[in-house]
Design an enzyme around this catalytic site. Structure first.
Site, short mmCIF file in Angstrom:
data_model
loop_
_atom_site.label_atom_id
_atom_site.label_comp_id
_atom_site.label_asym_id
_atom_site.label_seq_id
_atom_site.Cartn_x
_atom_site.Cartn_y
_atom_site.Cartn_z
CG LEU A 2 -1.80 -1.17 1.43
CD1 LEU A 2 -2.71 -1.04 2.83
CD2 LEU A 2 -2.52 -1.70 0.37
CE1 TYR A 30 0.00 8.62 -6.86
CE2 TYR A 30 -2.14 8.87 -8.10
CZ TYR A 30 -1.48 8.37 -7.40
OH TYR A 30 -1.99 7.42 -6.10
CE LYS A 87 -0.01 4.88 -7.04
NZ LYS A 87 0.31 3.78 -5.87
CG ASN A 97 -10.74 10.50 -6.60
OD1 ASN A 97 -9.87 11.15 -6.39
ND2 ASN A 97 -11.35 10.48 -7.49
N PRO A 143 -44.04 16.34 38.52
CG PRO A 143 -42.99 15.37 40.52
CD PRO A 143 -42.88 16.32 39.22
N GLY A 144 -47.43 15.36 38.95
CA GLY A 144 -48.96 16.10 38.90
C GLY A 144 -49.30 16.80 37.88
#
Length: 369
Positions: free
Chosen positions: A53, A103, A107, A132, A281-282
């Site tokens: 890689l 590049y 490759k 990509n 409450p209530g």
């Protein structure tokens, strides 16, 4: 199996190492820039499979493309030959190998070098021309425009959309990992001499920028991205991985009065909204009914009584609910309803409604149960 991974500290490498370990592959030889060629020689003596890689993406000088990509690959293959190691070699190339740039050219010569190595030694070579890539642990301003956009937008930094109509071909890191492990286990997706990742996505650059901006806005408008769209789902996961560590949380607008509070949590265009209701409450809340709007109540803490009455009758129906036993209560249309806190502590209820609140069409008719 002993697995050599060059570029183990890079974007793909980090993800691959993590997933290999998840799947029980623990005998890994991890080669990074911090190690020496002596380390690499030891690894090439022992390994049974090679994930190559390592490579150069954004050098300071263009000549470094050839030095880093072709030069290092030559050294790796020479060491494998030296030790008569017949391990399969999987290498990450690029779709740019077809283009006339520094590049891509580097490759392409690496690909040719691998195929010559295969011809000479009979070793299996797997050359993946990748588009990509994007996903967690990628580097902004280095690996991909997705990483750059996610990083900048999450930090209120500007982004550049130089060619809005440009079509990007994207591939998610998890799809890459799945294919690489298939290859490791003897089942690569190989056509002719090249291998590829089966699942890819295309999107215009301007649409990518708009979508990632919407992820940031979702924290204020409480929307949820369309997870039914596979690319959106993957991009949103990637975006979250770029959040600054001091900004994982965000505040919600609490509507507070002496009865308790009511806070919207999530809003969706097609699945309604979710809110959290707290009653003292209530306290009784509700006493209204709907023509079409419907709800689900889930008490998660405290004790409550949900009361119903069909607007055409006098019969009252009651459901006692408690955070000690989680149960969902549907609120049918045509029934006026209320919820009262009959306990000593706050009553906390998660409420789902099938549509987002529209003050111009609230579909809420007040009527005592």
């Amino acid at each position: 199996m002993r697995i050599l991974i060059t570029g183990a500290a890079g974007f793909v490498g980090k993800n691959l190492v993590a997933e290999l370990r998840n799947r029980g592959y623990n005998n890994l030889f991890l080669y990074t820039r911090e190690q020496s060629l002596e380390d690499l020689e030891e690894f090439t003596k022992e390994c049974d499979f090679v994930f190559h890689l390592a490579g150069v993406n954004r050098p300071k000088a263009e000549r470094e493309f050839m030095e880093g990509n072709y030069g290092f690959t030559s050294e790796l293959l020479a060491l494998l030959k030296k030790h008569n190691n017949k391990s399969t070699v999987l290498i990450t190339s690029s779709i740019q190998a077809e283009l006339d740039n520094s590049y891509g050219s580097s490759k392409k010569v690496v690909e040719d070098l691998l195929f010559e190595y295969q011809e000479e030694t009979g070793v299996d070579v797997l050359v993946y021309r990748l588009p990509n890539l994007f996903g967690k642990w990628s580097k902004p301003n280095y690996n991909t425009v997705v990483a750059t956009y996610c990083y900048n937008i999450s930090r209120n930094l500007g982004i550049q959309v130089n060619n809005p109509e440009a079509q990007l071909m994207l591939c998610y890191i998890d799809d890459v990992l799945e294919e690489f492990i298939n290859a490791l286990e003897g089942n690569p997706n190989k056509k002719d001499i090249y291998c590829s990742i089966e699942t890819t996505h295309t999107i215009k650059l301007e649409d990518l920028a708009s979508l990632i901006r919407s992820f940031k806005e979702s924290r204020t408008n409480l929307s949820i991205p369309n997870m039914n769209d596979v690319l959106t789902k993957k991009l949103y996961s990637t975006y979250l991985s770029f959040l600054p560590q001091d900004q994982f949380s965000y505040n919600l607008k609490m509507n507070v009065d002496n009865r308790g509070s009511f806070t919207e949590f999530i809003r969706t265009a097609d699945r309604g909204q979710v809110s959290v209701n707290v009653s003292k409450p209530g306290i009784t809340k509700g006493n209204h009914w709907h023509h079409t709007k419907n709800e689900k109540f889930l008490v998660v803490s405290g004790q409550g009584l949900i009361r119903f009455r069909n607007v055409n009758t006098e019969e009252i129906i009651e459901y006692k609910v408690s955070g000690e036993k989680l149960e969902v209560v549907d609120i049918p249309v045509g029934y006026t309803h209320s919820i009262v806190n009959i306990g000593a502590n706050d009553l906390v209820t998660v409420m789902w409604v099938n549509e987002c609140f529209n003050p111009e069409q609230p579909d809420t008719r007040f009527l005592e149960v």
